[in-house]
Write an enzyme that holds these catalytic residues in place. Structure first.
Site, PDB file in Angstrom:
ATOM      1  N   HIS A  38      -7.121  33.243  -4.198  1.00 33.18           N
ATOM      2  CA  HIS A  38      -8.612  32.637  -4.570  1.00 33.18           C
ATOM      3  C   HIS A  38      -8.630  32.093  -3.629  1.00 33.18           C
ATOM      4  O   HIS A  38      -8.801  30.708  -4.209  1.00 33.18           O
ATOM      5  CB  HIS A  38      -9.014  32.747  -5.818  1.00 33.18           C
ATOM      6  CG  HIS A  38      -8.484  33.895  -6.143  1.00 33.18           C
ATOM      7  ND1 HIS A  38      -7.597  34.391  -7.129  1.00 33.18           N
ATOM      8  CD2 HIS A  38      -9.917  35.148  -6.686  1.00 33.18           C
ATOM      9  CE1 HIS A  38      -8.714  35.913  -8.009  1.00 33.18           C
ATOM     10  NE2 HIS A  38      -9.890  35.749  -7.271  1.00 33.18           N
ATOM     11  N   ASN A  39      -8.744  31.713  -1.944  1.00 35.31           N
ATOM     12  CA  ASN A  39      -8.429  30.701  -1.338  1.00 35.31           C
ATOM     13  C   ASN A  39     -10.144  30.627  -0.733  1.00 35.31           C
ATOM     14  O   ASN A  39     -10.859  31.647  -0.354  1.00 35.31           O
ATOM     15  CB  ASN A  39      -7.972  30.263  -0.738  1.00 35.31           C
ATOM     16  CG  ASN A  39      -6.908  30.972  -0.466  1.00 35.31           C
ATOM     17  OD1 ASN A  39      -7.690  32.024   0.463  1.00 35.31           O
ATOM     18  ND2 ASN A  39      -5.604  31.009  -0.706  1.00 35.31           N
ATOM     19  N   SER A  40     -10.225  29.616   0.301  1.00 34.73           N
ATOM     20  CA  SER A  40     -11.196  30.186   1.370  1.00 34.73           C
ATOM     21  C   SER A  40     -10.755  31.610   2.407  1.00 34.73           C
ATOM     22  O   SER A  40     -12.060  31.903   2.386  1.00 34.73           O
ATOM     23  CB  SER A  40     -11.702  28.770   1.891  1.00 34.73           C
ATOM     24  OG  SER A  40     -10.497  28.473   2.902  1.00 34.73           O
TER      25      SER A  40
ATOM     26  N   HIS B  37      -9.569  34.458   1.538  1.00 34.77           N
ATOM     27  CA  HIS B  37     -10.019  35.396   0.386  1.00 34.77           C
ATOM     28  C   HIS B  37     -11.970  34.890   0.681  1.00 34.77           C
ATOM     29  O   HIS B  37     -13.180  35.890   1.227  1.00 34.77           O
ATOM     30  CB  HIS B  37     -10.128  35.060  -1.077  1.00 34.77           C
ATOM     31  CG  HIS B  37     -10.371  36.145  -1.679  1.00 34.77           C
ATOM     32  ND1 HIS B  37     -10.463  37.584  -1.770  1.00 34.77           N
ATOM     33  CD2 HIS B  37     -11.296  35.732  -2.870  1.00 34.77           C
ATOM     34  CE1 HIS B  37     -11.668  37.959  -2.269  1.00 34.77           C
ATOM     35  NE2 HIS B  37     -12.246  36.758  -3.831  1.00 34.77           N
TER      36      HIS B  37
ATOM     37  N   HIS C  33     -18.983  32.855  -3.967  1.00 36.87           N
ATOM     38  CA  HIS C  33     -18.621  34.015  -5.496  1.00 36.87           C
ATOM     39  C   HIS C  33     -17.366  33.706  -5.806  1.00 36.87           C
ATOM     40  O   HIS C  33     -16.982  33.497  -7.024  1.00 36.87           O
ATOM     41  CB  HIS C  33     -18.253  35.078  -4.751  1.00 36.87           C
ATOM     42  CG  HIS C  33     -16.895  35.812  -3.977  1.00 36.87           C
ATOM     43  ND1 HIS C  33     -16.341  35.625  -3.328  1.00 36.87           N
ATOM     44  CD2 HIS C  33     -16.912  35.993  -5.193  1.00 36.87           C
ATOM     45  CE1 HIS C  33     -15.250  35.897  -2.792  1.00 36.87           C
ATOM     46  NE2 HIS C  33     -15.351  36.392  -4.007  1.00 36.87           N
ATOM     47  N   ASP C  34     -16.339  32.825  -4.931  1.00 38.25           N
ATOM     48  CA  ASP C  34     -15.021  32.049  -5.884  1.00 38.25           C
ATOM     49  C   ASP C  34     -14.943  30.281  -5.792  1.00 38.25           C
ATOM     50  O   ASP C  34     -13.978  30.034  -5.479  1.00 38.25           O
ATOM     51  CB  ASP C  34     -13.889  33.350  -5.384  1.00 38.25           C
ATOM     52  CG  ASP C  34     -13.895  34.490  -6.403  1.00 38.25           C
ATOM     53  OD1 ASP C  34     -13.542  34.561  -7.613  1.00 38.25           O
ATOM     54  OD2 ASP C  34     -13.319  35.163  -5.917  1.00 38.25           O
TER      55      ASP C  34
ATOM     56  N   ASP D 288     -15.644  42.587  -2.410  1.00 44.71           N
ATOM     57  CA  ASP D 288     -14.685  41.854  -3.289  1.00 44.71           C
ATOM     58  C   ASP D 288     -13.317  41.736  -3.456  1.00 44.71           C
ATOM     59  O   ASP D 288     -12.198  41.161  -3.256  1.00 44.71           O
ATOM     60  CB  ASP D 288     -14.573  41.150  -4.690  1.00 44.71           C
ATOM     61  CG  ASP D 288     -14.840  40.006  -5.160  1.00 44.71           C
ATOM     62  OD1 ASP D 288     -14.027  39.288  -4.963  1.00 44.71           O
ATOM     63  OD2 ASP D 288     -14.697  39.733  -6.610  1.00 44.71           O
TER      64      ASP D 288
ATOM     65  N   GLN E 195      -0.008  47.927  -7.376  1.00 46.66           N
ATOM     66  CA  GLN E 195      -1.264  48.535  -6.734  1.00 46.66           C
ATOM     67  C   GLN E 195      -1.881  49.851  -6.874  1.00 46.66           C
ATOM     68  O   GLN E 195      -2.810  49.942  -6.550  1.00 46.66           O
ATOM     69  CB  GLN E 195      -1.123  48.118  -5.641  1.00 46.66           C
ATOM     70  CG  GLN E 195      -0.253  47.351  -5.064  1.00 46.66           C
ATOM     71  CD  GLN E 195      -2.072  46.143  -4.577  1.00 46.66           C
ATOM     72  OE1 GLN E 195      -2.809  46.877  -4.084  1.00 46.66           O
ATOM     73  NE2 GLN E 195      -1.870  44.947  -5.381  1.00 46.66           N
TER      74      GLN E 195
END
Length: 812
Positions: free
Chosen positions: A536-538, A540, A576-577, A708, A760
């Site tokens: 969850h970084n930029s 993503h 969004h995150d 997402d 997965q």
């Protein structure tokens, strides 16, 4: 340098005495930068507040004479003291205690960097009201005085030259207590004061000494019809005046309040609609530094008579034939009692109008006569009616239907057995459970606040380098490699990709903002993502932005949405995150984080992302991309962005997908079938159906949800890399949960035992396949569905070969 509340210099002060930071009234309300003012009692008015003993944190790697001196100084001053030996323990202790003073040893950098420790503490929310003191070594006589600028930039408030005297340390702490700490304590109390003003029933209007409006509360907006943005910053003389006041009334009021006296009386004001309203007004001058009037506070309420009707001061109405002169006199007498109401006289007044009891019954009758009914209520009523004439077996079946319909979680699936598939169960439980999980003994465990990160200062972005520009030429392709862009931009892909996509969709033209403002905003948002997160970084965020743009370019999507929808979708994907801590909602709830408490354990992260995005945007006009758009347009855009960001929360995943299938796909299929029979390929009814406001909302939610979690639909190498990144983030969460003694949300994500292929496969089976089938049926996404099928086969092959890693083992 000290400044008074108007920003004028008062006097120069050595840094060793410290600086006290106080907000002016205007800045408290608008979030502007800090002014430095003297910490005198008159700065914030005659507040009388109680305070707990001051808490001090000493950050010293080793015990020596200096740390002992501060310890004994705290004891003498009656302060509570803690000692931390490492930066990590210092932050943990600070988040637990919220110390008012932090003393950091800056003499020996071989143990830790004092500036780094200070930044770590300043990156937490509680530190905004904390004084941080740097202990610096004594300089030799021949050495030049070192600059304090590095300390200031790191976040220190003061410096203290090394001195092992308990008296010297004691004096330093007392100066801090009587200066900055007391001042900061009052500032914290200001939040409560302004909360009270916001909820006050009386209209509150505060002006500067020059009668420029600084603040109005919601009651003022309701009374006058003006929005605060329309009046703040304007002079009172600019607002329309009522012609019902005496000609000399304003002069009388000004003469009174400029002498420092209160004025109280009746005054006619003109509402935004043009109507005049009579108010009971009390204007109080507020004295600031130097005994000078700094602000005027006006308290206003509508002028009522004892029957709670607005009192008309028209002479003909007051003394018409129905009232004698004595009755008029009694009305004037009651007015002087400040609108008090005698409950007995009101309830017993038979001829004056209906009693309170009668009025209450009539209002209840009106409520019951309203035709307000929810769709689910209509369904339940239809079923109840059908039960009356149904056979027993049918009636019993309908009873079970009613039980299901009355639940609040109509779209939440229920797994048949928890033992059937632990990977699916853990994944679904971890992603879709939003509530608090309890430990044995029903004790909640609290951990450090995960919500704050230090925001990097945006820097000027040079022209895009040719290599990156060439890479961005392929951004319209689904197989665009975002990870290559991440490497080429040194983990700043969101700014570069955002500039390209926003420009191609004409976002700057729509928002009427410059490219420089957009660039600054993108840099600010990207700096607010945590680069330390594996997933969850930029990058993503950039990946989700790319997928959203790809979906928006599909023909059917493009014909369904207008430009405002497109702009909202691109902004929502970008933010969004933002500030994601790398932990799930369940973790934050279990840990009792500040965010979980703030948002009542409900959509914690998604609510934070949406709120922070607008806070950051509105903080500085240089990066405020919304500053030039129409107010109504802004409200519509804001609601759309918020709705899309909240739609990424997984607890309502099946609700959103079910609504899309039942409200979009199925009706569209029926319309298409009718069109095929009539020989039309794309009828007008299809377009009108998709363009309805409710359906556009469902389409936008589906777009960002799919964007997402589009990793399983990317080319295989990208799919594998993203799977590794999300797994690592879940592994880190499990490690931390075990270390802190929290409930383990997803036990299968143990780095020592987890099967990544199984996780997965479960994710694709449970969340991905049906959702992308639905979007494919609407938008036509053959490339994505082909990748999804190939990737599923890849993970299935690894699982069948009992391989738990991302890739098959090398051939022996």
């Amino acid at each position: 340098m000290f400044l008074d509340i108007n920003g004028k210099m008062v006097r120069n002060v050595p840094f060793s005495f410290g600086l006290c930071y106080v907000l002016s009234l205007q800045e408290i309300l608008t979030g502007c930068s800090l002014l430095q003012v003297s910490a005198t009692e008159e700065c914030l008015g005659p507040m009388r507040l109680t305070q707990e003993p001051i808490q001090v944190l000493l950050v010293f790697a080793k015990e020596d004479g200096q740390s002992d001196a501060f310890w004994w100084a705290c004891d003498r001053a009656g302060f509570r003291c803690n000692i931390a030996r490492t930066p990590e323990s210092a932050v943990e202790c600070f988040l637990d205690k919220h110390h008012e003073i932090v003393v950091i040893d800056g003499r020996h950098s071989r143990y830790f960097e004092p500036e780094a420790v200070c930044r770590m503490i300043r990156a937490t929310k509680p530190s905004e009201n904390t004084v941080i003191l740097a202990v610096v070594p004594q300089k030799l006589p021949e050495q030049e005085e070192p600059s304090v600028l590095p300390l200031l930039c790191a976040g220190f408030s003061r410096r203290f030259v090394e001195n092992s005297s308990v008296a010297a340390c004691y004096n330093e702490l007392l100066q801090i207590e009587h200066g900055e700490v007391r001042c900061q304590f009052k500032l914290r109390a200001c939040n409560s004061v302004f909360t009270a003003l916001e909820h006050c029933q009386e209209a509150v209007e505060i002006t500067s000494e020059d009668h420029i409006l600084q603040y109005v509360n919601p009651a003022f907006e309701r009374m006058t019809g003006y929005h605060r943005g329309e009046v703040i910053g304007k002079e009172l003389t600019e607002l329309p005046k009522s012609d019902k006041n005496r000609a000399d009334l304003l002069d009388t009021i000004n003469t009174c309040i400029k002498k420092g006296k209160e004025w109280q009386g009746c005054y006619y004001a003109r509402k935004k609609s043009g109507d005049s309203i009579q108010q009971q007004v009390k204007i109080v001058p507020v004295f600031g530094q130097g005994g000078k009037i700094r602000h005027f506070v006006a308290l206003k309420r509508p002028h009522f008579d004892n029957n709670n009707q607005v009192h008309k001061f028209n002479k003909e109405e007051r003394c018409s034939g129905e009232h004698s002169q004595s009755e008029c006199h009694s009305l004037r007498h009651r007015d002087r009692r400040k609108d008090s109401i005698d409950a007995r006289s009101v309830s017993s007044r038979g001829s004056d109008g209906p009693s309170l009891q009668n009025r209450r019954h009539s209002s209840v009758a009106r409520i019951h006569s309203m035709t307000i009914e929810a769709p689910i209520t209509k369904v339940i009523n239809i079923i109840n009616a059908a039960q009356e004439n149904s056979p027993v077996t049918v009636a019993e079946a309908l009873d079970r239907v009613l039980e299901i319909l009355r639940t609040t979680e109509l779209y939440s699936p229920q797994l048949a057995s928890k033992e059937d598939d632990p990977h699916t169960n853990d994944l679904v439980g971890g992603l879709m459970n939003d509530g608090m999980r309890r430990l044995s003994g029903n004790e909640y465990v609290f951990s450090k606040n995960m919500s704050q990160s230090q925001l990097a200062i945006p820097v000027t972005l040079n022209d895009v380098p040719p290599s990156i520009a060439e890479m961005l030429n392929d951004e319209e392709c689904w197989d665009f490699n975002i990870l290559e862009l991440e490497a080429a931009t040194h983990k700043r892909p969101l700014t570069y990709l955002g500039l390209k996509i926003f420009t191609s969709f004409g976002v700057c033209d729509f928002l009427n903002c410059s490219e420089a403002t957009l660039r600054s905003w993108l840099q600010l948002i990207e700096a607010s993502y945590h680069s330390s997160n594996s997933y969850h970084n930029s990058t993503h965020a950039a990946d989700v932005l790319h997928a959203t743009a790809y979906f928006l370019r599909r023909e059917r999507v493009k014909s369904s949405l207008d430009q405002l929808d497109e702009v909202a979708a691109l902004i929502a994907a970008t933010v969004h995150d933002v500030d994601h801590p790398g932990r799930t909602n369940s973790f934050l709830c279990n840990a009792g984080s500040e965010l979980a408490i703030l948002y009542n354990d409900t959509a914690v992260l998604e609510s934070h992302h949406a709120a922070l995005a607008f806070q950051l945007t509105n903080r500085d006009s240089k990066s405020n991309i919304f500053k030039n758009i129409d107010r109504n347009q802004y409200r519509t855009l804001r609601q759309s962005v918020i709705d899309m960001v909240l739609a990424t929360e997984m607890t309502r995943h099946f609700e959103h997908v079910s609504k899309f299938v039942n409200s979009i796909n199925k009706p569209m299929a029926a319309i298409e079938e009718t069109s095929t029979c009539s020989g039309n390929s794309e009828s007008e009814s299809q377009t009108n159906f998709r363009n309805s406001a409710e359906n556009r909302l469902l389409i936008k939610r589906m777009l960002i949800k799919c964007a997402d979690v589009a990793n399983p639909c990317r080319p295989l190498e990208l799919c594998i890399e993203w799977a590794g990144r999300i797994s690592e983030e879940y592994f880190a969460q499990t490690d931390e949960e075990k270390r802190l003694g929290l409930p383990v949300v997803m036990p299968v994500f143990d780095r020592n035992t987890c099967s990544v292929p199984k996780s997965q496969i479960s994710f694709m089976d449970y969340f991905i396949t049906d959702m992308f089938d639905a979007l494919d049926a609407f938008a036509g996404l053959p490339i994505l569905m082909e990748h999804l099928s190939e990737n599923y086969k890849y993970w299935k092959t690894l699982d069948e070969g009992r391989c738990k890693s991302l890739r098959p083992p090398p051939p022996s």
